[in-house]
Design an enzyme around this catalytic site. Structure first.
Site, PDB file in Angstrom:
ATOM      1  CE  LYS A  35      67.770  64.681 125.491  1.00  0.00           C
ATOM      2  NZ  LYS A  35      66.678  64.838 125.647  1.00  0.00           N
ATOM      3  CE1 TYR A 261      88.710  65.382 154.224  1.00  0.00           C
ATOM      4  CE2 TYR A 261      87.367  65.084 152.085  1.00  0.00           C
ATOM      5  CZ  TYR A 261      88.108  65.525 152.907  1.00  0.00           C
ATOM      6  OH  TYR A 261      88.751  66.898 151.919  1.00  0.00           O
TER       7      TYR A 261
END
Ligand SMILES: *Cc1c(COP(=O)(O)O)cnc(C)c1O
Length: 373
Positions: A35, A261
């Site tokens: 899956k 950042y």
């Protein structure tokens, strides 16, 4: 053009399949959970390798995944693989199940009734899997349904069942008493289905005593070389993934200059930084750079582990390569983000999550390269 590449070792996945299969008796079949795009590694390629290793029963979560897998097998002329879809279904989905020869998983009485009505309408049987919930309380017939599970006149007993299954909540912790409780519940609730094959174990369950194994096991994560609990990762399982990314720039910083950042990294000495072409948009979690919490992930450059330097951004990472020599820096074109120096399990631990989430977070824009195909 710069990029980030996932190297997926299909031979390792085939090895892991055979290793897991050998942990249970010869009459126990090993299925595969593929899956979520084969746990992020590419459902078609992974399933092809598993088919070649002998796997004939595949579990997807969603109907679309099952349809896609069926088409992939058909293209390759691979017959005889059963594909089951775990999520359950609506009445309208049954046409698709039948058209693609997919096996629906019955998770409720309503679904059993829909399937029975559908079969009457079509005058043909559509084999299904019965999913009983034995204590996880997530999906499947609850233990409160034992009244009609054991009622031979119930509609359920007129359906063609290929498997009766349940799912363990804590198989990664062999000491958890819920394992024994679920085994007991399962053994009791499957009694009316004596002629139908049974399945209880995911990856962790395979490492529990043989009483848990029944006729079919359903490993997922262990096929990909990891376990929920990194301490339980068996060294006989081979890692199936290496994540590399291009180095796009090297720069020099003076003492006191900042990077990334928030300017969160500051050079304590003159430093050299490498900028790498992967970021959180690829599934490299921002949580991997939190120096104030003691979490700074490592990447490998020129065979050496070096720390991140500054926050993870969307498309880029920065690593501190001050400890490398000029020639090491000059020779390096790539950084390894998950590999021998820093495993999937270690990354999961630093992210305070499980290897499953690291895998399923791996982004779509990366190239997936298959070794050993
Ligand atoms: C995902 C899943 C598996 C595989 O679990 P792993 O822990 O990855 O081995 C097996 N059975 C069911 C029902 C699942 O949802």
């Amino acid at each position: 053009m710069t990029s980030s590449q996932l190297h997926i070792n299909l031979q390792a996945i085939a090895h892991n399949y055979r290793f897991l299969d050998a942990q249970t008796g010869p009459s126990t079949q090993t299925a595969a959970a593929v899956k979520a795009n084969g746990y992020g590694l590419g459902m078609e390629a992974v399933s092809t390798a598993l088919y070649q290793a002998g796997c004939r029963l595949f579990f997807t979560a969603q109907l679309d995944e099952g349809v896609r897998l069926k088409a992939a097998f058909a293209r390759q002329g691979y017959d005889g693989a059963q594909i089951a879809v775990l999520e359950g279904f609506r009445l309208a989905d049954l046409e698709t199940y039948q058209a693609y020869h997919l096996t629906p998983v019955l998770n409720s009485r309503e679904q059993a009734e829909w399937l029975a009505a559908y079969q009457v309408k079509k005058q043909s049987a559509l084999p299904a899997i019965l999913h009983i919930d034995t204590g996880m309380n997530r999906l499947g017939f609850g233990a409160d349904s034992h009244v009609f599970l054991s009622d031979p006149s119930h509609i359920l007993h007129q359906l063609e069942l290929s498997l009766v299954m349940s799912h363990l909540a804590c198989s990664d912790d062999p000491s958890d008493s819920i394992n024994g409780f679920q085994l007991e519940q399962f053994t009791r609730l499957v009694q009316p289905f004596s002629h139908i094959r049974k399945s209880l174990c995911n990856s962790g369950g395979i490492f529990l005593p043989s009483a848990y194994h029944f006729d079919v096991t359903r490993p997922g994560i262990a096929l990909y070389g990891a376990m929920t609990d990194p301490d339980m990762t068996d060294s006989r399982l081979l890692p199936a993934l290496r994540w590399d990314a291009d180095i796009v720039q090297i720069r020099k910083l003076k003492k006191g200059e900042r990077a990334g950042y928030g300017g969160e990294f500051m050079a304590k000495t003159p430093a050299r930084l490498a900028t790498i072409a992967a970021g959180y948009a690829d599934g490299y979690d921002r949580a991997l750079y939190q120096p104030n919490r003691g979490i700074v992930a490592k990447v490998e450059i020129a065979g050496k582990a070096v720390p991140l330097a500054g926050r993870v951004s969307m498309d880029l990472l920065i690593a501190d390569v001050t400890s490398l020599s000029d020639s090491e820096i000059a020779s390096a074109s790539k950084a390894c983000l998950i590999g021998a120096h820093y495993s999937l399990a270690e990354m999961a631990q630093d992210r305070q999550t499980i290897s499953y989430e690291v895998l399923t977070d791996l982004g779509d824009r990366m190239t997936r390269l298959y070794d050993g195909a």
